[in-house]
Write a protein that holds these residues in place. Structure first.
Motif, mmCIF file in Angstrom:
data_model
loop_
_atom_site.group_PDB
_atom_site.id
_atom_site.type_symbol
_atom_site.label_atom_id
_atom_site.label_comp_id
_atom_site.label_asym_id
_atom_site.label_seq_id
_atom_site.Cartn_x
_atom_site.Cartn_y
_atom_site.Cartn_z
ATOM 1 N N ASP A 170 -51.005 54.750 17.933
ATOM 2 C CA ASP A 170 -50.198 54.465 16.743
ATOM 3 C C ASP A 170 -49.206 53.326 16.976
ATOM 4 O O ASP A 170 -48.494 52.929 16.069
ATOM 5 N N ARG A 340 -54.991 62.065 20.280
ATOM 6 C CA ARG A 340 -54.485 60.897 21.005
ATOM 7 C C ARG A 340 -54.341 61.178 22.513
ATOM 8 O O ARG A 340 -54.325 60.257 23.317
ATOM 9 N N ASP A 407 -45.989 66.584 16.348
ATOM 10 C CA ASP A 407 -46.118 65.695 15.186
ATOM 11 C C ASP A 407 -47.530 65.130 15.109
ATOM 12 O O ASP A 407 -48.300 65.208 16.050
ATOM 13 N N ARG A 409 -50.413 62.706 12.174
ATOM 14 C CA ARG A 409 -50.504 61.867 10.984
ATOM 15 C C ARG A 409 -50.709 62.675 9.719
ATOM 16 O O ARG A 409 -50.257 62.295 8.664
ATOM 17 N N ASP A 410 -51.423 63.813 9.830
ATOM 18 C CA ASP A 410 -51.790 64.544 8.618
ATOM 19 C C ASP A 410 -51.288 65.970 8.755
ATOM 20 O O ASP A 410 -51.800 66.747 9.552
ATOM 21 N N ARG A 414 -52.713 69.253 10.811
ATOM 22 C CA ARG A 414 -51.866 69.601 11.954
ATOM 23 C C ARG A 414 -51.646 71.116 12.018
ATOM 24 O O ARG A 414 -51.651 71.701 13.088
#
Ligand code: F6P
Length: 541
Positions: A170, A340, A407, A409-410, A414
């Motif tokens: 990111d 990630r 945390d 992105r979605d 999540r």
């Protein structure tokens, strides 16, 4: 006197007796007896929260483990590490990876020289170079901006930077793609080159030794590809080297101002914060690289200064020994719950197995206990649908380390991801006894559905996946690896065991060049080599 064999200590004996007394104590009962167990056994440092409450620890366990830490002189070894002493005794080298990320004016002496000066100068050189590539100020030989970086390196010169670039996806800069090529199987390099344009490609040859056969073979192939496209003079603009052997890199054709130093006091698997992280600085920019260093430094300070009973690398290291040597586990699954972080298990596998997968102690005596676990893992969500069956029900118990980034992105996805991580650790701890399986279940199936539980796990929460928390996580695993090695009396900074295979490979290469297997070879190796020779002779050149 410094003790080199932990099994001779009173602390080891006390742990052995304590382990016997813990045989009937279940994790379930420990949670039932102490509703505050999570609060008692979880700690937050540098953006990470570490929950050790699902480890097989009673009130007595940590004090006994801490006795072992004291008698094995963790504090003394730690002080020696930070003082630049030759803690890598078999190679007579310091291991000063902590100095790489110290932003203060602290001096780190090695053989009387303060290496912090060299570190800062090398970092300035490599971050300045990265900035120039990203801004377009530094271009390929025809004046075109670089849009492609190919990092050629293997082991510690690949896994750390590769996992960092993947974790910090990111944060990547626009219009510059960074690829990593490690294996000598040329398809990897050919695949990378297939979509690269020579005029816009920068090669980074990352090799501390600049002799590793896989890396040098790929580097030679890449050089040929570049020279065929743009001529010999292109080498000056399109190749960077990160190495402790600057003369060899220059002889290979890398221009002197594009050779970034590293040093023999940085171990390969501990090197991501050195110039070996150049590809990370290219992919994410110098600021992000410095933020990784800052997170790692926060963990370094914690490791150096926190009391042992609140020191996370120490506690994690002690628990490894507790599991390996007293509960007789042999493996460790590392399961990141964040796409990630999917390459972290690969990096930690090298870190822990190459550091502590040893059969002799630092003093040269055989070990009489288990050392590094078999470390494996992968994306947690995907593991649940592949190997987690074994971890839930097989008699072979495998402790798990869940790494969860809170945390993402979605937020909808999540929730599913996060609860799955927590449900896995809950299931491993609680188990599912036959008598808790819902009425109406087919009686023949109940035994198959039951899960023994009582299986230990650690959960590490990242409050947010940032360059800082990523750096702290890397440093946490580096230091717990050092703690484990020290508790076992090992040298975690050498890797002699990999050398023999390299020697034999060289000898087999000579056989291939001669066209026949050496008569002295065993029949298996000879048969395999002959099978290959036969296919090679049939293949069109
Ligand atoms: O062969 C093992 C090893 O030396 C690792 O320790 C190291 O990370 C890797 O090879 C790569 O070494 P180099 O950076 O010298 O190419």
């Amino acid at each position: 006197m410094i003790c080199s064999d932990p099994t001779t200590t009173e602390a080891w004996g006390a742990l052995t007796r304590h382990r016997a007394g813990m045989a009937g104590v279940t994790l379930r009962s420990l949670f039932e007896q102490d509703p505050g167990r999570f609060d008692d056994l979880s700690w937050s440092v540098a953006g990470l929260t570490i929950d050790l409450s699902k480890q097989r620890l009673s009130d007595e366990t940590l004090p006994l483990l801490l006795d072992l830490a004291k008698v094995m002189d963790i504090e003394g070894h730690r002080a020696a590490l930070y003082a630049g002493e030759k803690v890598n005794v078999t190679e007579d080298r310091a291991a000063l990876h902590v100095a790489l990320r110290d932003p203060t004016d602290r001096a780190y002496p090695v053989d009387g020289d303060d290496v912090s000066v060299q570190i800062k100068s090398a970092r300035g050189q490599m971050l300045g170079f990265a900035e120039q590539v990203i801004s377009g100020q530094r271009t390929g030989c025809n004046g075109q901006r670089f849009d492609r970086v190919i990092n050629i390196g293997i082991g510690g010169s690949d896994l750390g930077p590769r996992s960092a670039v993947t974790a910090l996806a990111d944060h990547t800069v626009p219009n510059l793609t960074v690829d990593f090529v490690a294996t000598v199987d040329s398809t990897a390099l050919q695949d990378a080159l297939a979509t690269a344009t020579a005029e816009r490609t920068l090669f980074v040859v990352a090799s501390k030794s600049f002799t590793t056969r896989e890396t040098m073979t790929n580097a030679g192939y890449a050089r040929q590809w570049l020279v065929d496209a743009l001529g010999e003079s292109a080498m000056a603009d399109h190749f960077v080297a990160v190495t402790a052997a600057s003369g060899v890199a220059e002889a290979f054709g890398v221009s002197a101002d594009a050779v970034f130093p590293m040093w023999d006091w940085v171990g390969g698997r501990y090197s991501v914060c050195s110039a070996i992280g150049f590809s990370v600085a290219l992919a994410c920019g110098p600021d992000v690289f410095e933020r990784i260093l800052s997170g790692a430094h926060a963990m370094d300070r914690h490791f150096e200064t926190a009391p042992l009973d609140q020191n996370l690398p120490v506690l994690m290291g002690l628990i490894s020994i507790w599991n390996q040597d007293f509960w007789r586990t042999a493996a460790l699954a590392v399961l990141p719950y964040d796409h990630r972080l999917r390459l972290l298990p690969d990096h930690f596998q090298q870190l822990m197995m190459e550091s502590n997968g040893k059969g002799v102690r630092a003093d040269g005596e055989d070990v009489s206990f288990r050392t590094a676990p078999i470390v494996f893992g992968g994306s947690g969500a995907e593991s649940q649908h592949s190997f987690m069956q074994q971890i839930h029900q097989s008699p072979t118990v495998v402790p798990v380390e869940f790494i969860v980034a809170l945390d993402g992105r979605d937020e909808v996805d999540r929730d599913i991801l996060i609860v799955n991580a927590f449900a896995q650790s809950e299931a491993l701890m609680r188990g599912l006894p036959a008598d808790e399986i819902a009425e109406g279940s087919d009686k023949n199936i109940i035994a198959h559905k039951a899960c023994p539980g009582n299986r230990q796990s650690t959960t590490i929460l990242l409050e947010s996946l940032t360059p800082e928390t990523f750096g702290a996580l890397i440093a946490l695993y580096e230091h717990r690896t050092f703690v484990e090695g020290t508790l076992w009396g090992l040298n975690p900074f050498d890797q002699w065991g990999v050398e023999f295979g390299k020697v034999l490979a060289s000898s087999l290469l000579a056989d291939l060049a001669a066209g026949n297997a050496d008569a002295g070879l065993d029949s298996s190796t000879k048969g395999l080599l002959n099978a290959y020779l036969a296919t090679r002779s049939e293949r069109p050149l």
